[in-house]
Design a protein around this motif. Structure first.
Motif, PDB file in Angstrom:
ATOM      1  N   ALA A  21      36.690  37.233  44.823  1.00  0.00           N
ATOM      2  CA  ALA A  21      38.117  37.328  44.530  1.00  0.00           C
ATOM      3  C   ALA A  21      38.742  35.940  44.433  1.00  0.00           C
ATOM      4  CB  ALA A  21      38.825  38.147  45.608  1.00  0.00           C
ATOM      5  N   GLY A  22      38.325  35.032  45.314  1.00  0.00           N
ATOM      6  CA  GLY A  22      38.836  33.667  45.283  1.00  0.00           C
ATOM      7  C   GLY A  22      38.476  32.951  43.995  1.00  0.00           C
ATOM      8  N   VAL A  23      37.247  33.150  43.517  1.00  0.00           N
ATOM      9  CA  VAL A  23      36.790  32.511  42.286  1.00  0.00           C
ATOM     10  C   VAL A  23      37.587  33.006  41.085  1.00  0.00           C
ATOM     11  CG1 VAL A  23      34.871  32.321  40.664  1.00  0.00           C
ATOM     12  CG2 VAL A  23      34.458  32.034  43.106  1.00  0.00           C
ATOM     13  N   ILE A  24      37.675  34.304  40.924  1.00  0.00           N
ATOM     14  CA  ILE A  24      38.360  34.888  39.765  1.00  0.00           C
ATOM     15  C   ILE A  24      39.843  34.505  39.768  1.00  0.00           C
ATOM     16  CG2 ILE A  24      39.014  37.041  38.619  1.00  0.00           C
ATOM     17  CD1 ILE A  24      36.471  38.280  39.818  1.00  0.00           C
ATOM     18  N   ALA A  25      40.485  34.602  40.922  1.00  0.00           N
ATOM     19  CA  ALA A  25      41.907  34.276  41.019  1.00  0.00           C
ATOM     20  C   ALA A  25      42.155  32.811  40.681  1.00  0.00           C
ATOM     21  CB  ALA A  25      42.420  34.582  42.426  1.00  0.00           C
ATOM     22  N   SER A  26      41.283  31.930  41.141  1.00  0.00           N
ATOM     23  CA  SER A  26      41.467  30.503  40.893  1.00  0.00           C
ATOM     24  C   SER A  26      41.266  30.140  39.425  1.00  0.00           C
ATOM     25  CB  SER A  26      40.501  29.696  41.765  1.00  0.00           C
ATOM     26  OG  SER A  26      40.719  28.318  41.578  1.00  0.00           O
ATOM     27  N   VAL A  27      40.251  30.710  38.784  1.00  0.00           N
ATOM     28  CA  VAL A  27      39.986  30.415  37.375  1.00  0.00           C
ATOM     29  C   VAL A  27      41.167  30.843  36.506  1.00  0.00           C
ATOM     30  CG1 VAL A  27      38.561  31.061  35.391  1.00  0.00           C
ATOM     31  CG2 VAL A  27      37.478  30.446  37.550  1.00  0.00           C
ATOM     32  N   LEU A  28      41.698  32.031  36.749  1.00  0.00           N
ATOM     33  CA  LEU A  28      42.835  32.524  35.970  1.00  0.00           C
ATOM     34  C   LEU A  28      44.064  31.633  36.164  1.00  0.00           C
ATOM     35  CD1 LEU A  28      42.535  36.366  36.651  1.00  0.00           C
ATOM     36  CD2 LEU A  28      41.950  35.161  34.538  1.00  0.00           C
TER      37      LEU A  28
ATOM     38  N   PHE B  66      47.654  32.663  42.153  1.00  0.00           N
ATOM     39  CA  PHE B  66      46.395  32.713  42.904  1.00  0.00           C
ATOM     40  C   PHE B  66      46.442  33.736  44.036  1.00  0.00           C
ATOM     41  CE2 PHE B  66      43.880  31.366  46.583  1.00  0.00           C
ATOM     42  CZ  PHE B  66      42.607  31.423  46.035  1.00  0.00           C
ATOM     43  N   PHE B  67      47.464  33.648  44.884  1.00  0.00           N
ATOM     44  CA  PHE B  67      47.530  34.566  46.017  1.00  0.00           C
ATOM     45  C   PHE B  67      47.766  35.998  45.572  1.00  0.00           C
ATOM     46  CE2 PHE B  67      48.069  30.882  48.870  1.00  0.00           C
ATOM     47  CZ  PHE B  67      47.227  31.283  49.892  1.00  0.00           C
ATOM     48  N   ALA B  68      48.598  36.179  44.547  1.00  0.00           N
ATOM     49  CA  ALA B  68      48.833  37.534  44.054  1.00  0.00           C
ATOM     50  C   ALA B  68      47.538  38.121  43.492  1.00  0.00           C
ATOM     51  CB  ALA B  68      49.922  37.519  42.978  1.00  0.00           C
ATOM     52  N   SER B  69      46.791  37.312  42.731  1.00  0.00           N
ATOM     53  CA  SER B  69      45.520  37.785  42.173  1.00  0.00           C
ATOM     54  C   SER B  69      44.495  38.024  43.276  1.00  0.00           C
ATOM     55  CB  SER B  69      44.971  36.749  41.174  1.00  0.00           C
ATOM     56  OG  SER B  69      45.872  36.537  40.110  1.00  0.00           O
ATOM     57  N   TYR B  70      44.445  37.104  44.222  1.00  0.00           N
ATOM     58  CA  TYR B  70      43.473  37.225  45.316  1.00  0.00           C
ATOM     59  C   TYR B  70      43.721  38.479  46.151  1.00  0.00           C
ATOM     60  CZ  TYR B  70      40.981  36.243  49.646  1.00  0.00           C
ATOM     61  OH  TYR B  70      40.155  36.333  50.757  1.00  0.00           O
ATOM     62  N   GLU B  71      44.979  38.672  46.525  1.00  0.00           N
ATOM     63  CA  GLU B  71      45.295  39.836  47.350  1.00  0.00           C
ATOM     64  C   GLU B  71      45.067  41.139  46.583  1.00  0.00           C
ATOM     65  OE1 GLU B  71      45.682  39.630  50.351  1.00  0.00           O
ATOM     66  OE2 GLU B  71      46.819  37.889  50.978  1.00  0.00           O
ATOM     67  N   GLY B  72      45.283  41.118  45.273  1.00  0.00           N
ATOM     68  CA  GLY B  72      45.066  42.323  44.476  1.00  0.00           C
ATOM     69  C   GLY B  72      43.598  42.601  44.228  1.00  0.00           C
ATOM     70  N   LEU B  73      42.812  41.527  44.036  1.00  0.00           N
ATOM     71  CA  LEU B  73      41.386  41.686  43.726  1.00  0.00           C
ATOM     72  C   LEU B  73      40.547  41.981  44.967  1.00  0.00           C
ATOM     73  CD1 LEU B  73      40.978  38.735  41.209  1.00  0.00           C
ATOM     74  CD2 LEU B  73      40.652  41.152  40.679  1.00  0.00           C
ATOM     75  N   LYS B  74      40.943  41.445  46.105  1.00  0.00           N
ATOM     76  CA  LYS B  74      40.132  41.562  47.317  1.00  0.00           C
ATOM     77  C   LYS B  74      39.813  43.014  47.692  1.00  0.00           C
ATOM     78  CE  LYS B  74      40.113  40.236  52.201  1.00  0.00           C
ATOM     79  NZ  LYS B  74      40.869  39.565  53.281  1.00  0.00           N
ATOM     80  N   PRO B  75      40.804  43.899  47.817  1.00  0.00           N
ATOM     81  CA  PRO B  75      40.461  45.284  48.179  1.00  0.00           C
ATOM     82  C   PRO B  75      39.696  46.007  47.082  1.00  0.00           C
ATOM     83  CG  PRO B  75      42.796  45.096  47.685  1.00  0.00           C
ATOM     84  CD  PRO B  75      42.261  43.704  47.741  1.00  0.00           C
ATOM     85  N   VAL B  76      39.969  45.678  45.816  1.00  0.00           N
ATOM     86  CA  VAL B  76      39.265  46.324  44.704  1.00  0.00           C
ATOM     87  C   VAL B  76      37.790  45.943  44.720  1.00  0.00           C
ATOM     88  CG1 VAL B  76      39.078  46.469  42.194  1.00  0.00           C
ATOM     89  CG2 VAL B  76      41.339  46.416  43.276  1.00  0.00           C
ATOM     90  N   LEU B  77      37.512  44.645  44.874  1.00  0.00           N
ATOM     91  CA  LEU B  77      36.124  44.180  44.888  1.00  0.00           C
ATOM     92  C   LEU B  77      35.387  44.616  46.153  1.00  0.00           C
ATOM     93  CD1 LEU B  77      36.573  40.553  43.463  1.00  0.00           C
ATOM     94  CD2 LEU B  77      35.816  42.608  42.258  1.00  0.00           C
ATOM     95  N   ALA B  78      36.134  44.742  47.259  1.00  0.00           N
ATOM     96  CA  ALA B  78      35.505  45.157  48.507  1.00  0.00           C
ATOM     97  C   ALA B  78      34.971  46.583  48.422  1.00  0.00           C
ATOM     98  CB  ALA B  78      36.502  45.046  49.661  1.00  0.00           C
ATOM     99  N   SER B  79      35.637  47.422  47.627  1.00  0.00           N
ATOM    100  CA  SER B  79      35.220  48.828  47.491  1.00  0.00           C
ATOM    101  C   SER B  79      34.348  49.064  46.262  1.00  0.00           C
ATOM    102  CB  SER B  79      36.459  49.721  47.412  1.00  0.00           C
ATOM    103  OG  SER B  79      37.260  49.381  46.290  1.00  0.00           O
ATOM    104  N   SER B  80      34.037  47.983  45.544  1.00  0.00           N
ATOM    105  CA  SER B  80      33.230  48.128  44.335  1.00  0.00           C
ATOM    106  C   SER B  80      31.765  48.435  44.673  1.00  0.00           C
ATOM    107  CB  SER B  80      33.298  46.839  43.498  1.00  0.00           C
ATOM    108  OG  SER B  80      32.414  46.916  42.397  1.00  0.00           O
ATOM    109  N   PRO B  81      31.152  49.389  43.973  1.00  0.00           N
ATOM    110  CA  PRO B  81      29.729  49.700  44.220  1.00  0.00           C
ATOM    111  C   PRO B  81      28.784  48.633  43.642  1.00  0.00           C
ATOM    112  CG  PRO B  81      30.558  50.997  42.392  1.00  0.00           C
ATOM    113  CD  PRO B  81      31.746  50.265  42.952  1.00  0.00           C
TER     114      PRO B  81
END
Length: 321
Positions: free
Chosen positions: A223-230, A196-211
């Motif tokens: 990011a929290g939702v996607i990381a938790s489901v996986l 969860f934390f590895a996915s969250y930390e990896g997804l957070k900056p990517v989603l933050a810069s997403s258009p």
């Protein structure tokens, strides 16, 4: 700045504990009914899809998330959806505080590792998340067990009160009775929180810069939702195992499902479920668990970030004054 640094470097240890506690309380309040439904489904060993399995069954036979919801409302009323809420609130309050505190502590500790032994950010997040989950799970496990037992009660009250349940378990099951299924719990939470934390930390900056506009309002929540489901899907069989073990003991036949088998250990429970219920038995309740995971994780991470922002703002104001 990396996502790891953003989460672990915000605020003092006391602020991290406070923000984590607030996040846990708010999250629990939101998902309490879904949690009760999930537990009821996980403890059900029979299914409507197998007519032979419902013969001589004393207790309800739930069919899916909506069917379980309707049955609880009809038979137990609205309050039935919040059974076990008091120990659960205490669980989430302490769990959230210990989890975030242990995570930040572990992260800072790993940061002290000198080169060339310094870990990549993703590995740092995984180890810190796993350690945080193991610490929080062990420290709060008796509350988790009480939550499950109260949620497993139907119209008949197995325990008159929380104090009565503590006294009964201590008298008839001893100290180990409060930790039934802890092995499965730790075995589940270590990979879950690490992922969860590895996915969250990896997804957070990517989603933050997403258009692309993010669902749930912010990149933190998404990011929290996607990381938790996986993470939840990967370790769900261990969650079912933990729930089955938590209701073992002298009161086993008095819960809403009166035909819960007697299990011995995590491995024995997994083997029994797989043999007698198949793969479906291992994943019973997964749908509502994933439905629960989305708002729970989104609310937890969103509230944590906002609570931390408020605490930092308050600290800044006090310093200026």
């Amino acid at each position: 700045m990396s996502g790891v640094a953003q989460l672990k470097d915000e605020g003092s240890q006391r602020q991290v504990v406070a923000a984590g506690a607030i996040a846990g309380l708010v999250s629990r309040f939101v998902i309490a009914p879904l949690d009760v439904i999930k537990i009821r489904l996980q403890l059900q060993i029979h299914s409507l899809s197998d007519p032979l399995s419902v013969r001589d069954v004393k207790g309800p036979v739930y069919k899916g998330t909506l069917g379980t919801l309707k049955h609880i409302l009809r038979e137990e009323g609205l309050t039935g959806l919040w059974k076990g809420n008091i120990p659960a609130e205490a669980l989430y309050l302490t769990y959230g505080s210990i989890q975030f505190s242990a995570y930040t502590y572990s992260s800072h500790l790993l940061d002290t590792v000198p080169q060339p032994y310094k870990l990549p950010n993703s590995v740092n997040s995984f180890i810190s998340g796993a350690a945080a989950g193991a610490c929080a799970t062990t420290a709060t496990y008796p509350l988790d067990l009480l939550r499950t037992r109260f949620a497993a009660q139907g119209r008949e009250r197995v325990y008159a009160s929380i104090l009565a349940s503590i006294r009964h378990i201590a008298k008839h099951e001893g100290p180990s009775g409060f930790f039934r299924g802890l092995g499965a719990g730790v075995s589940q939470i270590v990979p879950y929180m690490g992922l969860f934390f590895a996915s969250y930390e990896g997804l957070k900056p990517v989603l933050a810069s997403s258009p692309i506009p993010m669902p749930f309002g912010t990149s933190d929540a998404a990011a929290g939702v996607i990381a938790s489901v996986l993470s939840k899907t990967a370790v769900y069989p261990l969650d079912t195992t933990r729930k089955r073990l938590q209701v073992q003991g002298p009161m086993r036949s008095r819960y809403v499902h009166r035909n819960i088998p007697m299990y011995k250990g995590a491995i024995g429970t997994i083997a029994h479920i797989w043999k007698n219920e198949g793969k479906r038995g291992m994943y019973r309740g997964l749908t509502v668990s994933l439905i629960k995971a989305a708002p729970a994780s989104a609310v937890t991470m969103w509230t944590y970030e906002r609570a931390m922002a408020v605490l930092l703002a308050m600290e800044k104001t006090l310093k200026e004054d």
